[in-house]
Structures are given as C-alpha cells and as structure tokens.
Write an enzyme that holds these catalytic residues in place. Structure first.
Site, short mmCIF file in Angstrom:
data_model
loop_
_atom_site.label_atom_id
_atom_site.label_comp_id
_atom_site.label_asym_id
_atom_site.label_seq_id
_atom_site.Cartn_x
_atom_site.Cartn_y
_atom_site.Cartn_z
N GLN A 69 -20.35 -63.17 30.43
CA GLN A 69 -21.23 -62.59 29.41
C GLN A 69 -22.40 -63.56 29.29
O GLN A 69 -22.29 -64.60 28.67
CB GLN A 69 -20.48 -62.44 28.08
CG GLN A 69 -21.36 -62.14 26.88
CD GLN A 69 -22.20 -60.88 27.05
OE1 GLN A 69 -21.73 -59.88 27.58
NE2 GLN A 69 -23.46 -60.93 26.63
N HIS A 97 -26.11 -45.88 24.71
CA HIS A 97 -26.84 -47.10 24.39
C HIS A 97 -27.00 -47.99 25.63
O HIS A 97 -28.11 -48.42 25.95
CB HIS A 97 -26.11 -47.87 23.27
CG HIS A 97 -26.80 -49.11 22.84
ND1 HIS A 97 -27.66 -49.14 21.76
CD2 HIS A 97 -26.79 -50.37 23.34
CE1 HIS A 97 -28.14 -50.36 21.61
NE2 HIS A 97 -27.63 -51.13 22.56
N GLU A 98 -25.89 -48.24 26.32
CA GLU A 98 -25.97 -49.13 27.49
C GLU A 98 -26.84 -48.50 28.58
O GLU A 98 -27.61 -49.19 29.24
CB GLU A 98 -24.58 -49.48 28.02
CG GLU A 98 -23.63 -50.11 26.99
CD GLU A 98 -24.24 -51.23 26.16
OE1 GLU A 98 -25.11 -51.96 26.67
OE2 GLU A 98 -23.85 -51.36 24.98
N GLY A 138 -19.40 -54.44 22.16
CA GLY A 138 -19.17 -53.04 22.47
C GLY A 138 -19.46 -52.81 23.95
O GLY A 138 -18.66 -52.24 24.68
N GLY A 139 -20.63 -53.27 24.34
CA GLY A 139 -21.01 -53.10 25.73
C GLY A 139 -22.06 -54.13 26.11
O GLY A 139 -22.66 -54.75 25.23
N MET A 140 -22.23 -54.34 27.41
CA MET A 140 -23.30 -55.21 27.88
C MET A 140 -23.96 -54.50 29.04
O MET A 140 -23.30 -54.11 30.01
CB MET A 140 -22.74 -56.58 28.29
CG MET A 140 -23.81 -57.55 28.79
SD MET A 140 -25.06 -57.92 27.52
CE MET A 140 -26.53 -58.09 28.55
N GLU A 141 -25.28 -54.37 28.91
CA GLU A 141 -26.05 -53.47 29.78
C GLU A 141 -26.35 -54.06 31.16
O GLU A 141 -27.47 -53.91 31.64
CB GLU A 141 -27.35 -53.12 29.05
CG GLU A 141 -28.31 -54.30 28.78
CD GLU A 141 -28.10 -54.98 27.44
OE1 GLU A 141 -26.99 -54.87 26.87
OE2 GLU A 141 -29.05 -55.64 26.96
N GLU A 166 -33.55 -54.11 21.68
CA GLU A 166 -32.50 -53.38 20.97
C GLU A 166 -33.01 -52.23 20.10
O GLU A 166 -32.36 -51.21 19.98
CB GLU A 166 -31.65 -54.36 20.14
CG GLU A 166 -30.89 -55.38 20.98
CD GLU A 166 -29.91 -54.77 21.97
OE1 GLU A 166 -29.68 -53.55 21.93
OE2 GLU A 166 -29.38 -55.53 22.81
N HIS A 180 -30.51 -48.91 27.92
CA HIS A 180 -31.03 -50.23 28.27
C HIS A 180 -31.60 -50.27 29.69
O HIS A 180 -32.37 -51.17 30.02
CB HIS A 180 -29.94 -51.28 28.16
CG HIS A 180 -29.84 -51.94 26.81
ND1 HIS A 180 -30.90 -52.60 26.23
CD2 HIS A 180 -28.81 -52.04 25.93
CE1 HIS A 180 -30.51 -53.09 25.05
NE2 HIS A 180 -29.26 -52.76 24.83
N GLN A 232 -25.74 -62.93 28.21
CA GLN A 232 -26.66 -62.82 27.09
C GLN A 232 -26.09 -63.56 25.88
O GLN A 232 -24.88 -63.48 25.65
CB GLN A 232 -26.86 -61.35 26.72
CG GLN A 232 -28.06 -61.11 25.84
CD GLN A 232 -28.20 -59.62 25.45
OE1 GLN A 232 -27.22 -58.92 25.24
NE2 GLN A 232 -29.42 -59.16 25.35
N ASP A 283 -27.98 -66.02 19.73
CA ASP A 283 -26.94 -65.01 19.46
C ASP A 283 -27.03 -64.53 18.02
O ASP A 283 -26.61 -63.40 17.71
CB ASP A 283 -25.54 -65.59 19.72
CG ASP A 283 -25.21 -65.67 21.20
OD1 ASP A 283 -25.96 -65.07 22.00
OD2 ASP A 283 -24.22 -66.33 21.56
N TYR A 304 -31.98 -53.96 15.85
CA TYR A 304 -31.43 -52.69 16.34
C TYR A 304 -31.93 -51.50 15.51
O TYR A 304 -32.51 -50.56 16.03
CB TYR A 304 -29.89 -52.69 16.28
CG TYR A 304 -29.20 -53.49 17.35
CD1 TYR A 304 -29.13 -54.88 17.27
CD2 TYR A 304 -28.59 -52.87 18.43
CE1 TYR A 304 -28.47 -55.63 18.24
CE2 TYR A 304 -27.92 -53.61 19.41
CZ TYR A 304 -27.86 -54.98 19.31
OH TYR A 304 -27.22 -55.71 20.27
N PRO A 311 -15.90 -59.36 23.71
CA PRO A 311 -16.33 -59.54 22.31
C PRO A 311 -17.37 -58.54 21.83
O PRO A 311 -17.68 -58.51 20.65
CB PRO A 311 -16.91 -60.96 22.31
CG PRO A 311 -17.34 -61.20 23.72
CD PRO A 311 -16.39 -60.43 24.59
ZN LIG Z 1 -28.09 -53.08 23.12
#
Ligand SMILES: [Zn+2]
Length: 612
Positions: free
Chosen positions: A153, A309-310, A282-285, A332, A313, A155, A387, A395, A280
């Site tokens: 991860q 959402h992803e 929801g999603g990572m694009e 975001e 992105h 980001q 972070d 968002y 950790p």
């Molecule tokens: Zn996002």
C-alpha cells in the site's frame, strides 16, 4: 549511517543539498526538478520466511539541470547494501552515496553521487519488518489459510518503505519489474498482468504508462483469475473468486458509462484484486488493478459504489494527479464526483442521491469536530503525515464543489468540461492553481461563477451556505416509518423494510435517537437481526449506536468482527466508541491485543494512537 568513498570530498559535494532550492513537495526529499527518474526497473525476490524483499531498484535518469551531480531519493527503514551507476548502460561501477539522518515523517534521503554523463543508478537493498507499505500475512491470516500473502500500500508516502525512489506524486515514471516468489504463488502488480502467467515463481511486468510512485503496487499470494468481460476480471483467493465476480459483474457497465462521460479508459485493462480482510482501506486505485477489501462482497451489490470509485480514479487521480498531498481534493473530490455520475448512469438517480446524502451526513459529522484549518479544500499538511489528509473534506466537500459547478453550468456542459480537463492534463501532476486557471479559461470565461465564490470553496473552512442538495423520497419514507414506530403508532414488523437497500438501512440507523432503551434495542434486533448483519456498513453503524448504551448482545459479534476485519473505516470508529465507554474499555483493550497482529501496520499505527 554513512557509507562513503572519499568522505570529506564527498561531504563537500553534498553540501549544496542544504543550500539548494526548497523541495517543492513538502513530503519528499527528492530533487526531481533537477534530476528525475523517468523509468524504474525493479528486480525483487519475495522471501516469506524472513518477510523481506531483496533486490535492486534501477533508476534511469533524466538530467533537467546538468550542473547537478547528485540524485536524491526517498527511503524509509530500508537496508541499503550497495549502489552502482552506469554512464554507458553497460558497465556498472560502485557509486558514493549517503543515507541521511532520519526524519520521523519523511524517512531518510538517499543521496547518490553522479558523474556528468551518468545514465542510471542501481540501489541494492532489503526491506525491513518496519516497512509501513507492506503487509505480510501468514497462511493462517488469509481466507484460504493455506499460503502466505503479501500486499503493498504505497499511498500516500509508503512506497519509499519498500522501494528507494523519488516518492512524490509530482514525478511520473514508467516501470518494469521482475518478481521472484515461491513457485506456487502468483505475483500481480499495477502493470500488465496476464491471466496466462506461467505459475513458476518468476514474473515479469511492464507498465509503459507514466504513473506517480504511490501507484506502484505489488501483491503475492495463492491468487486465481476469473474474467468478467474481455477487458475486466478479478484476481482473488479461490474462496472469493465466484462471489467476487458475481458481486462485481457490473464493472463493464460502469466502464462503458465512464467512457461515455469522461473519455476513453486510458489504462488498457481493468481488473480487481480482492485482498484479505486485513486490508486497511476500502480500495486502492492501483492502475489496471484496483485493490479492494472483501467487506464490499455482500451478495447484493449494495456496496458496489466502491468499485465505481476506484474505477473513477482511472481518470481523476491516476490520469490527472495531485502534484502534492496538499491538493488531494483534486484526486478524491473529483473521484467522488465521477463515481456518483457513474452510479447515476448504471443504477439510477435515486440510488446515487442516497449515496451522496450519506456522504454529506458523514461530512457534516466530521465538521462538528474538525479543526477549521483542515476543513479547507486547499489544506496545508506540511510537517504532518499526509495520510491525515484523507477524510471527508477532500472527498465530499470536493465532490460538492464540482456538484455546485455542474448545477451552475448545467450537467452536459460540465461533463464536457471534465472530459476536456482529463484530456488536457492527461498523465500530468497538477496543483489547484492549474485547475482554477483551466476552469476560468474554458468554462468560466464570462465569470458567471464569481471568483469570490470559488475562492470561498477552496480556502474557507466549513461548508458554503448556498448548498443545493437533492431530496431523497426513499429517505423521506424511512424517516416517516421510523417516527411512526417511535411514536408507538406502528410495530416494527409493519414497517416497509423488505425492499430497503443498505442506504435506507443506514439512514434508518443514523436517524435513531441516541438514547434508546434496552427494550427498544432488543425489539429492533429481534425484528431486523442488526447485531448479526453480515453487511459491514450496517453492522458498524448499529454497533456505534449500541456500544454507548451497553447493549450486551453486540459483544460476541463485535469481538468476531474486530478480530476478522482490518478496514480502518470500521474499526477505528468502533474502537473509539469502545474507548469512550468506561465499562467496555478494558474489554476493548483485550480484543485489540488479540486482533492487533492481524491488522495492517497503518491500522496498528492509527489504533495505537487511540491509546485504548
Ligand atoms: Zn479515492
């Protein structure tokens, strides 16, 4: 730690680092405006026994300022073993380098001496157990419980904990990688994954489109692939594969809607990777391969907006990127807006409106306690962990600004503007000022949207008064039904709940008074089995309501939930509620002690800060 050849001369060479121009990205040491990596070659072996990546990162360089003979990379908790350089692309020699003093936030600058014609450098290194961007799971911590799992991860600034690189969203690179794993595992990356990989533990990747460092991603596990359409599919552990492809089967429809609204999908394929439940987020694009939590696999597509959402992105963020984390709303806020447009197209206006209104409620909740300076879209996270910049302000407030612009200029015209914006800034990293300039030139040349109004949105704290939100008939009906029950005019079983979506349930729980009696809670639970809900959104909303009320039947399912789910969106508010209840706090401490080893390093860090 210092390893130098000719230390004194070397020190002299490096002194200008201190006197040079200030780094343009406050969260990076990299001198990418002088010398930048344009192409990265990774060669890494994945060792699950030692929980370590070992190998090298080769940086192919572009010299923007020929007078500068040093390359500065970001690193954090990496063990650097040697550094080499080449001037002709064939012969490699040892390079002098200096690993600087550790900064608690940014890690250590790795400064490498270059010659006038140096084309590339290679940094040989190992990761350490402190790598914040990696989670190593034992077989027991996976869904199948047969093989270990690793995922990254990167980001916001965690790529530097597993790759020494210029870790700033302002610089874009292409990359290739060779990843060696145990023979029976599969590696996937944010690159050209192929479902036809020969499973031999030796995998090659190519990402020919330039991306910022935070989008470099790797996962290794007992992964399998199932196609959903010619250009979309799912990677997952076997246990999840059929359920995930059924849940995500509208991905191609979302893709078609987005293509039509915002221009052709720019990244070739779009696949989803289902991670273990400790993920950790929801999603990572990650481009071409979004990483997603299994908590959105509910069997009824009710939480599928996360896929929208992803996917969104792919345009907002991955194609047009914030140049620093202070401008994260460009990623975001635009993505929330695009996501909601996709949801409108695929699932209709009423559902998209409910999702928007739930977002706005979360934003308003945040605004009740958020520091005013952090409730500005153009925030200042200098000297702080980026972070912390990821919350409802960028968002949802960002989404609402774009919504206000769409209402002002008309939907069709605003969609056209966004399509042009994505094309104009494609594969670039920009700041808010670039957006504003482009907006003023392209859409607002007659100044019908006042400069003051735009500036208020961007720089004033809180929310502007003149907010026009949609009304939801469905939510209005839920409110009426609830009032009837609370007034004793209707029993719970008479409420029209059979057709309620997760959104209506969330609205119902959010609206409930915070001081319900034990009897009322039992009545609700008996009628709707809320304590047993397998929908993580509903379960968390319900648990947050009942924890302060000492509702005992939540204890067992809550323990089970906290031990099996690592998504911060759920566990951080749940532990916060538990901490606030003196009667349950020590119980929560015990559960946390048990659950902590299974949480991601970032979640551990967050929860440790809570000091249960
Ligand atoms: Zn996002």
């Amino acid at each position: 730690m210092v390893r130098v050849l000719g230390w004194l001369i070397f020190l002299g060479l490096f002194m200008p680092v201190l006197a040079g121009t200030a780094a343009p990205d406050p969260h990076s040491f990299a001198n990418f405006q002088q010398v930048r990596t344009r192409h990265l070659v990774l060669d890494l072996a994945v060792d699950f026994t030692r929980q370590q990546l070992t190998g090298f990162a080769e940086h192919q360089l572009e010299r923007l300022d020929p007078s500068i003979n040093r390359l500065v990379l970001d690193s954090r908790h990496l063990k650097i073993t040697t550094v080499t350089f080449t001037n002709d692309g064939v012969h490699w020699q040892k390079a002098a380098y200096l690993l600087g003093i550790e900064d608690a936030l940014k890690g250590q600058p790795l400064t490498i001496q270059l010659q006038n014609n140096t084309k590339a450098v290679r940094v040989y290194y190992q990761t350490t157990p402190q790598a914040s961007g990696l989670q190593w799971l034992t077989a027991a911590q996976t869904s199948e419980k047969k093989q270990p799992f690793l995922f990254s991860q990167s980001q916001a600034i965690h790529a530097r904990s597993w790759i020494p690189l210029q870790d700033t969203p302002a610089n874009r690179i292409t990359y290739q990688a060779r990843i060696k794993t145990p023979a029976d595992l599969l590696a996937v990356m944010s690159a050209d994954n192929s479902a036809n990989f020969n499973r031999n533990g030796d995998y090659q990747f190519d990402m020919p489109q330039p991306l910022p460092s935070y989008l470099i991603a790797l996962a290794v596990g007992d992964l399998h692939f199932k196609a959903m359409s010619a250009d979309t599919g799912v990677y997952a552990e076997k246990l999840w594969l059929d359920r995930a492809t059924a849940e995500f089967s509208d991905t191609q429809k979302m893709m078609d809607a987005a293509n039509q609204l915002f221009g052709k999908y720019p990244w070739k394929r779009y696949d989803l990777l289902v991670l273990p439940s400790s993920f950790p987020f929801g999603g990572m694009e990650n481009p071409r391969l979004s990483f997603v939590t299994p908590t959105i696999i509910t069997g009824d597509k009710s939480l599928i907006s996360l896929v929208a959402h992803e996917l969104a992105h792919s345009w907002s963020g991955n194609l047009v990127t914030n140049a620093s984390w202070n401008d994260v709303w460009l990623n975001e806020g635009f993505t929330n807006y695009v996501e909601n447009r996709i949801m409108q197209k695929v699932y209709g206006q009423p559902r998209a409106d409910m999702e928007l209104l739930l977002n706005v409620r979360a934003l308003r909740n945040l605004l009740t306690h958020q520091a005013p300076a952090d409730s500005r879209l153009q925030a200042d996270y200098r000297g702080r962990d980026p972070d912390e910049a990821f919350h409802q302000i960028p968002y949802v407030k960002g989404q609402l600004l774009l919504l206000a612009l769409a209402q002002h200029f008309g939907q069709a015209q605003f969609d056209q503007f966004l399509r042009d914006y994505f094309a104009h800034f494609a594969f670039q990293s920009i700041e808010t000022e670039s957006f504003v300039r482009y907006f003023q030139q392209q859409l607002n040349s007659k100044q019908s949207f006042s400069e003051q109004a735009l500036s208020r949105w961007l720089t004033a704290p809180g929310l502007p008064d003149e907010l026009a939100l949609p009304a939801s008939d469905a939510f209005a009906r839920v409110s009426v039904a609830q009032q009837q029950w609370l007034a004793g005019k209707a029993g719970l079983r008479l409420l029209p709940t059979t057709q309620w979506s997760v959104h209506e349930w969330l609205h119902f729980i959010d609206l409930l008074p915070r001081e319900l009696t034990e009897q009322q809670l039992s009545e609700l639970d008996l009628a709707f089995s809320l304590s047993q809900s397998s929908n993580a959104e509903i379960f968390t909303a319900w648990a947050q309501l009942v924890i302060p009320l000492n509702y005992q039947p939540i204890i067992q399912p809550l323990r089970q939930f906290l031990l099996s789910v690592g998504r911060q969106k759920f566990i951080v508010p749940l532990y916060s509620e538990l901490k606030a209840n003196p009667q349950w706090r020590s119980w929560a401490r015990q559960v946390y002690r048990e659950a902590r080893p299974g949480y991601h390093p970032l979640a551990q860090q967050q929860l440790d800060k809570l000091t249960l």
